[in-house]
Scaffold this motif. Structure first.
Motif, mmCIF file in Angstrom:
data_model
loop_
_atom_site.group_PDB
_atom_site.id
_atom_site.type_symbol
_atom_site.label_atom_id
_atom_site.label_comp_id
_atom_site.label_asym_id
_atom_site.label_seq_id
_atom_site.Cartn_x
_atom_site.Cartn_y
_atom_site.Cartn_z
ATOM 1 N N ALA A 276 0.835 -1.205 0.000
ATOM 2 C CA ALA A 276 0.000 0.000 0.000
ATOM 3 C C ALA A 276 0.867 1.251 0.000
ATOM 4 O O ALA A 276 0.562 2.254 -0.680
ATOM 5 C CB ALA A 276 -0.919 -0.024 1.223
ATOM 6 N N ALA A 277 1.981 1.195 0.769
ATOM 7 C CA ALA A 277 2.893 2.339 0.791
ATOM 8 C C ALA A 277 3.520 2.584 -0.571
ATOM 9 O O ALA A 277 3.664 3.731 -1.039
ATOM 10 C CB ALA A 277 3.969 2.125 1.855
ATOM 11 N N LEU A 278 3.890 1.471 -1.230
ATOM 12 C CA LEU A 278 4.448 1.613 -2.571
ATOM 13 C C LEU A 278 3.429 2.212 -3.546
ATOM 14 O O LEU A 278 3.774 3.033 -4.411
ATOM 15 C CB LEU A 278 4.922 0.246 -3.085
ATOM 16 C CG LEU A 278 6.177 -0.333 -2.409
ATOM 17 C CD1 LEU A 278 6.443 -1.743 -2.924
ATOM 18 C CD2 LEU A 278 7.385 0.561 -2.680
ATOM 19 N N CYS A 279 2.182 1.795 -3.408
ATOM 20 C CA CYS A 279 1.129 2.340 -4.285
ATOM 21 C C CYS A 279 0.957 3.838 -4.065
ATOM 22 O O CYS A 279 0.823 4.617 -5.019
ATOM 23 C CB CYS A 279 -0.181 1.613 -4.019
ATOM 24 S SG CYS A 279 -0.196 -0.101 -4.562
ATOM 25 N N LEU A 280 0.964 4.248 -2.763
ATOM 26 C CA LEU A 280 0.817 5.670 -2.470
ATOM 27 C C LEU A 280 1.993 6.468 -3.024
ATOM 28 O O LEU A 280 1.822 7.576 -3.550
ATOM 29 C CB LEU A 280 0.692 5.874 -0.956
ATOM 30 C CG LEU A 280 -0.596 5.342 -0.316
ATOM 31 C CD1 LEU A 280 -0.551 5.498 1.204
ATOM 32 C CD2 LEU A 280 -1.804 6.091 -0.893
ATOM 33 N N TYR A 281 3.196 5.888 -2.883
ATOM 34 C CA TYR A 281 4.373 6.575 -3.418
ATOM 35 C C TYR A 281 4.280 6.710 -4.943
ATOM 36 O O TYR A 281 4.586 7.760 -5.509
ATOM 37 C CB TYR A 281 5.629 5.803 -3.026
ATOM 38 C CG TYR A 281 6.881 6.312 -3.698
ATOM 39 C CD1 TYR A 281 7.490 7.498 -3.272
ATOM 40 C CD2 TYR A 281 7.441 5.616 -4.769
ATOM 41 C CE1 TYR A 281 8.632 7.959 -3.893
ATOM 42 C CE2 TYR A 281 8.581 6.076 -5.398
ATOM 43 C CZ TYR A 281 9.183 7.262 -4.961
ATOM 44 O OH TYR A 281 10.296 7.725 -5.591
ATOM 45 N N HIS A 282 3.879 5.635 -5.584
ATOM 46 C CA HIS A 282 3.749 5.659 -7.052
ATOM 47 C C HIS A 282 2.689 6.688 -7.485
ATOM 48 O O HIS A 282 2.880 7.436 -8.458
ATOM 49 C CB HIS A 282 3.379 4.272 -7.555
ATOM 50 C CG HIS A 282 3.160 4.209 -9.038
ATOM 51 N ND1 HIS A 282 4.195 4.263 -9.947
ATOM 52 C CD2 HIS A 282 2.008 4.117 -9.774
ATOM 53 C CE1 HIS A 282 3.723 4.199 -11.175
ATOM 54 N NE2 HIS A 282 2.388 4.113 -11.096
ATOM 55 N N LEU A 283 1.572 6.735 -6.739
ATOM 56 C CA LEU A 283 0.517 7.686 -7.067
ATOM 57 C C LEU A 283 0.994 9.120 -6.870
ATOM 58 O O LEU A 283 0.714 10.011 -7.700
ATOM 59 C CB LEU A 283 -0.714 7.395 -6.205
ATOM 60 C CG LEU A 283 -1.926 8.302 -6.436
ATOM 61 C CD1 LEU A 283 -2.427 8.172 -7.874
ATOM 62 C CD2 LEU A 283 -3.046 7.972 -5.456
ATOM 63 N N HIS A 284 1.718 9.341 -5.785
ATOM 64 C CA HIS A 284 2.248 10.693 -5.531
ATOM 65 C C HIS A 284 3.231 11.102 -6.618
ATOM 66 O O HIS A 284 3.220 12.245 -7.099
ATOM 67 C CB HIS A 284 2.929 10.715 -4.162
ATOM 68 C CG HIS A 284 3.612 12.017 -3.853
ATOM 69 N ND1 HIS A 284 2.923 13.184 -3.571
ATOM 70 C CD2 HIS A 284 4.951 12.345 -3.821
ATOM 71 C CE1 HIS A 284 3.780 14.167 -3.369
ATOM 72 N NE2 HIS A 284 5.022 13.682 -3.507
ATOM 73 N N LYS A 285 4.091 10.173 -7.026
ATOM 74 C CA LYS A 285 5.057 10.464 -8.082
ATOM 75 C C LYS A 285 4.351 10.762 -9.400
ATOM 76 O O LYS A 285 4.747 11.674 -10.147
ATOM 77 C CB LYS A 285 6.008 9.281 -8.239
ATOM 78 C CG LYS A 285 7.137 9.520 -9.235
ATOM 79 C CD LYS A 285 8.079 8.328 -9.269
ATOM 80 C CE LYS A 285 9.213 8.578 -10.259
ATOM 81 N NZ LYS A 285 10.147 7.417 -10.321
ATOM 82 N N GLN A 286 3.286 9.999 -9.660
ATOM 83 C CA GLN A 286 2.542 10.211 -10.909
ATOM 84 C C GLN A 286 1.866 11.593 -10.910
ATOM 85 O O GLN A 286 1.889 12.305 -11.911
ATOM 86 C CB GLN A 286 1.501 9.113 -11.081
ATOM 87 C CG GLN A 286 0.703 9.205 -12.363
ATOM 88 C CD GLN A 286 -0.330 8.091 -12.483
ATOM 89 O OE1 GLN A 286 -0.646 7.447 -11.490
ATOM 90 N NE2 GLN A 286 -0.830 7.888 -13.679
ATOM 91 N N ARG A 287 1.271 11.964 -9.780
ATOM 92 C CA ARG A 287 0.625 13.273 -9.684
ATOM 93 C C ARG A 287 1.641 14.397 -9.813
ATOM 94 O O ARG A 287 1.367 15.443 -10.439
ATOM 95 C CB ARG A 287 -0.136 13.390 -8.363
ATOM 96 C CG ARG A 287 -1.384 12.517 -8.300
ATOM 97 C CD ARG A 287 -2.120 12.697 -6.989
ATOM 98 N NE ARG A 287 -3.354 11.925 -6.972
ATOM 99 C CZ ARG A 287 -4.165 11.851 -5.908
ATOM 100 N NH1 ARG A 287 -3.845 12.495 -4.775
ATOM 101 N NH2 ARG A 287 -5.279 11.138 -5.997
#
Length: 542
Positions: A276-287
């Motif tokens: 879940a942390a990796l997903c949040l990081y990936h989403l933040h990077k994408q944004r």
């Protein structure tokens, strides 16, 4: 021509026989012998003319030198003389020999037939009309003909792009359009201008000869989130394009950790938390990446707007400098085509109303009148210096304005290009602005002009057009003028617009023209400040 001055008193003083002999020879001098039939030629509209599907085209022919053709048989034909498009014979207009496909589609104009000029109007042009045409003049002493090619073009409907759904790991888009002629070219492209290979493409010709098309493409990945469908007419060199933007969230992409995520979700909560942390990081990077792209796009847009504002300011400065050379231009009614009417003050020209049934058609009496073009020239001739004038075109859907050689005051039909002695700008169907330099060059205007400014710099060999509605520069011809020029006006008599207003020459007695900034929608402009409001020519955009 030699100048012979003969007074009645000098004839009376001479003996009667010699006076009668001299008078007879003098009258013979006033009526020269007829032109030999071998010296008469038939002049057609040119080697090739173009017509748009659904519009009207003119087939104009005349005799050179000018002869009375009322007693002749005049035949328009296709490919060969037996394929009759229209037949005029001994002041009658029989239709029994006319080809079926041209019946109820032709209008004969004999306003100038006494001078050997006739025009045939072909209505509602279709692709089947394309081909070779000719006109033939026939009498007991003379026979001659002219041949030309008719090209037909159709600009189809705006592309319609639809999102069909997910297919083969991507998104399927479908583009369709109809009403094209000849066969159009279609191309998919991304936001970088790169071509995309279509999944399918079908171009079908219907019973009317027009082409309809349908093509599809599959988009993979975020690199193609802006996709365009472009359709081009190869004959008109014009295209129509539709751009669609696809949000990243709609683009499917593979997930390398999908199976691991499901296993971890069942087995251990800790790997689930890490995932879940990796997903949040990936989403933040994408944004963050999207924000950077958005800011860069805003900077590019601001840079482009600055460039456009600079060019507009430069064009307005050039236009204001041209206004310092304003001249008073008036129309020469003696050069007007019989179907045109010039106002008494010589400032406006418009099409005459159609004559009542049975009423005689007006015939030209002045030899300087145009026989093949529905136009009129100015009285003024310019052979040196700088000169500026303005023409109010209003909301007419068809017109030509500009300048031509004064030696063209009595030409036959010609292509309106610099090579033929014409430097003009035109409007067709209310939105297609163009010039012929020498080929058709389409113009894209930010604000539709209601008034045109025309600036002639004779020594520099330049003729420039300005949009007096916003002060922008439109186009400049660069050439070497071989003689005196005069202003050229062609209101297009058969204007199908809802605003049949005349072409009017503006009186430039202003204390200083001022163009204000436009609002964001470009829907209005403030009018000019004039010292005498009664002399306002044209109107502000509404």
């Amino acid at each position: 021509m030699a100048d012979f001055s003969v007074s009645l008193g000098s004839l009376m003083q001479a003996p009667l026989p010699s006076s009668v002999f001299f008078l007879a020879h003098f009258l013979l001098f006033l009526h020269p012998a007829d032109v030999s039939p071998e010296d008469i030629k038939v002049i057609g509209p040119g080697e090739s003319i173009m017509a748009l599907v659904g519009e009207e085209v003119e087939f104009s022919c005349h005799l050179s030198p000018y002869q009375n053709a009322e007693h002749m048989e005049i035949r328009w034909f296709r490919s060969q003389a037996s394929n009759v498009v229209y037949l005029y014979q001994k002041r009658q207009k029989p239709h029994d020999l006319q080809m079926v496909q041209f019946r109820n589609r032709t209008t004969f104009d004999d306003h100038a037939i006494a001078d050997g000029g006739v025009v045939l109007h072909l209505h509602s042009v279709v692709p089947a009309d394309e081909g070779q045409y000719g006109c033939r003049f026939l009498s007991s002493e003379f026979s001659g003909e002219a041949i030309w090619e008719l090209e037909v073009a159709g600009l189809g409907s705006d592309p319609h792009v639809s999102l069909e759904g997910f297919k083969e790991g991507g998104i399927q888009l479908r583009c369709s359009s109809h009403g094209w002629y000849p066969k159009p070219k279609v191309q998919w492209g991304d936001h970088l201008g790169h071509c995309l290979s279509p999944e399918s493409e079908a171009i079908i010709q219907d019973s009317r000869g027009l082409f309809s098309l349908e093509t599809s493409v599959i988009i993979h990945g975020r690199a193609h989130n802006n996709v365009s469908c472009s359709i081009q007419n190869p004959l008109l060199s014009q295209k129509k394009e539709f751009v669609i933007q696809i949000a990243d969230v709609f683009l499917p992409r593979t997930s390398p950790w999908k199976k691991a995520f499901l296993g971890t979700l069942v087995a251990l909560p800790l790997p689930l938390a890490l995932l879940a942390a990796l997903c949040l990081y990936h989403l933040h990077k994408q944004r963050s990446s999207q924000e950077k792209m958005k800011k860069q796009a805003e900077k590019d847009q601001e840079k482009l707007q600055t460039e456009l504002d600079w060019r507009r300011t430069e064009g307005q400065a050039e236009w204001k400098a041209a206004q310092r050379h304003s001249v008073d231009v008036t129309l020469d009614a003696a050069t007007a085509h019989p179907s045109l009417q010039v106002s008494e003050d010589g400032k406006s020209v418009f099409a005459r109303p159609d004559p009542a049934p049975g009423a005689p058609s007006p015939a030209p009496h002045d030899p300087r009148r145009f026989s093949g073009q529905t136009c009129v020239l100015s009285r003024e001739r310019f052979s040196a210096g700088r000169h500026y004038w303005e023409v109010h075109v209003g909301r007419r859907s068809r017109w030509f304005v500009g300048a031509c050689l004064a030696s063209m005051a009595r030409p036959g039909p010609a292509r309106l290009s610099p090579a033929a002695g014409y430097w003009v700008m035109g409007l067709w169907n209310g939105h297609e602005y163009f010039v012929l330099d020498p080929h058709r060059v389409a113009l894209t205007l930010r604000v539709p002009p209601r008034r045109l400014g025309i600036f002639l710099d004779y020594e520099a060999g330049k003729l420039s057009f300005f949009n007096a509605s916003d002060g922008s520069h439109i186009f400049t011809f660069t050439d070497t003028f071989s003689g005196a020029l005069c202003a050229y006006f062609r209101p297009r008599a058969h204007d199908g617009s809802g605003h049949p207003e005349p072409l009017t020459i503006c009186s430039l007695w202003a204390t200083g023209a001022r163009v204000t900034e436009e609002n964001d929608s470009d829907t209005w402009l403030q009018p000019y400040e004039l010292s005498d409001p009664s002399r306002v020519c044209g109107e502000a955009l509404s």
